[in-house]
Design a protein around this motif. Structure first.
Motif, PDB file in Angstrom:
ATOM      1  N   ALA A  32       0.868  -1.169   0.000  1.00  0.00           N
ATOM      2  CA  ALA A  32       0.000   0.000   0.000  1.00  0.00           C
ATOM      3  C   ALA A  32       0.909   1.224   0.000  1.00  0.00           C
ATOM      4  N   ARG A  51      -4.970   1.643  -0.872  1.00  0.00           N
ATOM      5  CA  ARG A  51      -4.920   0.338  -0.246  1.00  0.00           C
ATOM      6  C   ARG A  51      -4.534  -0.709  -1.274  1.00  0.00           C
ATOM      7  N   GLU A  52      -3.740  -1.673  -0.844  1.00  0.00           N
ATOM      8  CA  GLU A  52      -3.229  -2.673  -1.778  1.00  0.00           C
ATOM      9  C   GLU A  52      -4.327  -3.626  -2.252  1.00  0.00           C
ATOM     10  N   TRP A 102      -2.571  -1.792   4.061  1.00  0.00           N
ATOM     11  CA  TRP A 102      -3.794  -1.112   4.465  1.00  0.00           C
ATOM     12  C   TRP A 102      -3.924   0.304   3.902  1.00  0.00           C
ATOM     13  N   GLY A 103      -2.838   0.993   3.723  1.00  0.00           N
ATOM     14  CA  GLY A 103      -2.925   2.328   3.160  1.00  0.00           C
ATOM     15  C   GLY A 103      -3.724   3.278   4.028  1.00  0.00           C
ATOM     16  N   THR A 104      -3.382   3.345   5.295  1.00  0.00           N
ATOM     17  CA  THR A 104      -4.125   4.194   6.213  1.00  0.00           C
ATOM     18  C   THR A 104      -3.613   5.625   6.189  1.00  0.00           C
TER      19      THR A 104
END
Length: 123
Positions: A32, A51-52, A102-104
């Motif tokens: 991500a 997000r991945e 997660w790419g938060t």
């Protein structure tokens, strides 16, 4: 994972700029990717992340509608297209990689960081 951000520079308010971040050292598609920025005297701020799992993209309210994050897995790169820039966008922009996918919006969730590229917007 090594990350190299580029594309920053001095621009005028209202201009556009495209930042790039090239990744190496790990299969890019499993990561991500996010963009953060730090303005002078300010805390690091979330900008955008993908997000991945499903390529869902989140943007901060301050850039939503003006910035677009994209990625090219074939080129191991992620991009941040910035439009309608204002002096408030002046900052060092960092790309970051999250092994968890997660790419938060939380900087501590990211495992690797690039060195950053300076964006300076004058009025």
């Amino acid at each position: 994972v090594q990350l190299q951000a580029s594309g920053g520079g001095p621009v005028q308010a209202g201009d556009s700029l495209r930042l790039s971040c090239a990744a190496s050292g790990r299969p890019f598609s499993s990561l991500a990717m996010g963009w953060f920025r730090r303005a002078p005297g300010m805390e690091r701020e979330f900008v955008a992340a993908m997000r991945e799992e499903d390529d869902t993209i989140n943007y901060s309210d301050s850039v939503k509608g003006r910035f677009i994050l994209t990625r090219d897995n074939a080129k191991n790169s992620v991009y941040l297209q910035m439009t309608s820039l204002t002096p408030d966008d002046t900052a060092v922009y960092y790309c970051a990689a999250d092994l968890g996918g997660w790419g938060t919006a939380v900087a501590d969730d990211y495992d690797y960081w690039g060195k950053g590229t300076q964006v300076t917007v004058s009025s």
